[in-house]
Write a protein that holds these residues in place. Structure first.
Motif, PDB file in Angstrom:
ATOM      1  N   ARG A  44      54.108  40.390  37.084  1.00  0.00           N
ATOM      2  CA  ARG A  44      52.660  40.474  37.284  1.00  0.00           C
ATOM      3  C   ARG A  44      52.388  40.055  38.718  1.00  0.00           C
ATOM      4  NH1 ARG A  44      48.606  43.214  37.146  1.00  0.00           N
ATOM      5  NH2 ARG A  44      46.610  42.177  36.996  1.00  0.00           N
ATOM      6  N   LEU A  82      49.764  39.342  41.764  1.00  0.00           N
ATOM      7  CA  LEU A  82      48.385  39.011  42.134  1.00  0.00           C
ATOM      8  C   LEU A  82      48.385  38.441  43.543  1.00  0.00           C
ATOM      9  CD1 LEU A  82      47.238  36.978  38.991  1.00  0.00           C
ATOM     10  CD2 LEU A  82      46.434  39.239  39.624  1.00  0.00           C
ATOM     11  N   HIS A  83      47.336  38.757  44.284  1.00  0.00           N
ATOM     12  CA  HIS A  83      47.125  38.065  45.552  1.00  0.00           C
ATOM     13  C   HIS A  83      46.691  36.641  45.223  1.00  0.00           C
ATOM     14  CE1 HIS A  83      47.428  41.433  48.350  1.00  0.00           C
ATOM     15  NE2 HIS A  83      46.935  42.163  47.366  1.00  0.00           N
ATOM     16  N   ALA A  84      46.960  35.704  46.107  1.00  0.00           N
ATOM     17  CA  ALA A  84      46.659  34.286  45.858  1.00  0.00           C
ATOM     18  C   ALA A  84      45.189  34.073  45.507  1.00  0.00           C
ATOM     19  CB  ALA A  84      47.043  33.441  47.075  1.00  0.00           C
ATOM     20  N   ASP A 144      43.089  36.066  44.078  1.00  0.00           N
ATOM     21  CA  ASP A 144      42.835  36.551  42.705  1.00  0.00           C
ATOM     22  C   ASP A 144      43.431  35.613  41.674  1.00  0.00           C
ATOM     23  OD1 ASP A 144      41.474  38.839  43.584  1.00  0.00           O
ATOM     24  OD2 ASP A 144      43.346  39.960  43.776  1.00  0.00           O
ATOM     25  N   PHE A 145      44.611  35.086  41.971  1.00  0.00           N
ATOM     26  CA  PHE A 145      45.262  34.134  41.071  1.00  0.00           C
ATOM     27  C   PHE A 145      44.392  32.882  40.887  1.00  0.00           C
ATOM     28  CE2 PHE A 145      47.942  30.338  40.619  1.00  0.00           C
ATOM     29  CZ  PHE A 145      48.510  30.596  39.387  1.00  0.00           C
ATOM     30  N   ALA A 158      41.227  33.511  38.931  1.00  0.00           N
ATOM     31  CA  ALA A 158      41.497  33.626  37.502  1.00  0.00           C
ATOM     32  C   ALA A 158      41.736  32.268  36.857  1.00  0.00           C
ATOM     33  CB  ALA A 158      42.701  34.538  37.261  1.00  0.00           C
ATOM     34  N   MET A 159      42.252  31.323  37.631  1.00  0.00           N
ATOM     35  CA  MET A 159      42.529  29.975  37.112  1.00  0.00           C
ATOM     36  C   MET A 159      41.280  29.112  37.028  1.00  0.00           C
ATOM     37  SD  MET A 159      45.683  30.171  36.447  1.00  0.00           S
ATOM     38  CE  MET A 159      46.191  28.504  36.145  1.00  0.00           C
TER      39      MET A 159
END
Length: 88
Positions: free
Chosen positions: A76, A78-80, A82-83, A86-87
Motif C-alpha cells: 500500500r 501513500l505519500h506521507a 496522506d498517511f 488518515a491517522m
C-alpha cells in the motif's frame, strides 16, 4: 500485475533498474540494493527514505513497492501527508 499496482496505490511503474544514477544526488548503491533485496521484510524491519525535495524518494518508494508486488507481497503506497491525514 497491472491490477495489483493500481490496488497498491502506486502512481506509476518504477523499477530500480530505471533509476537515473547519473543524477546530482548521492545514494549508497549497496544500501539500496540491500533494501531492494526485500530481506528487511523477513526480518520484520522498516525502511524510511529521507532526503530533500527532488531526490527521487517517491520514485524509489514506488520502485520498492513494485519489487515487493513482483515478489508476491501486498503493498500500500501513500505519500506521507496522506498517511498522516488518515491517522488523524
Amino acid at each position: 500485475m497491472e491490477l495489483r499496482v493500481r490496488a497498491a496505490g502506486l502512481e506509476e511503474t518504477c523499477r530500480l533498474e530505471d533509476f537515473d544514477w547519473s543524477a546530482v544526488i548521492t545514494l549508497d548503491r549497496r544500501l539500496l540494493d540491500a533494501v531492494f533485496s526485500l530481506e528487511f521484510l523477513a526480518k520484520h524491519e522498516h525502511v524510511l527514505l529521507v532526503g530533500l525535495v527532488g531526490v527521487d524518494k517517491t520514485f524509489l518508494a514506488q520502485g520498492l513497492g513494485y519489487t515487493a508486488l513482483r515478489a508476491g507481497h501486498t503493498v500500500r503506497f501513500l505519500h506521507a501527508h496522506d498517511f498522516f491525514w488518515a491517522m488523524a
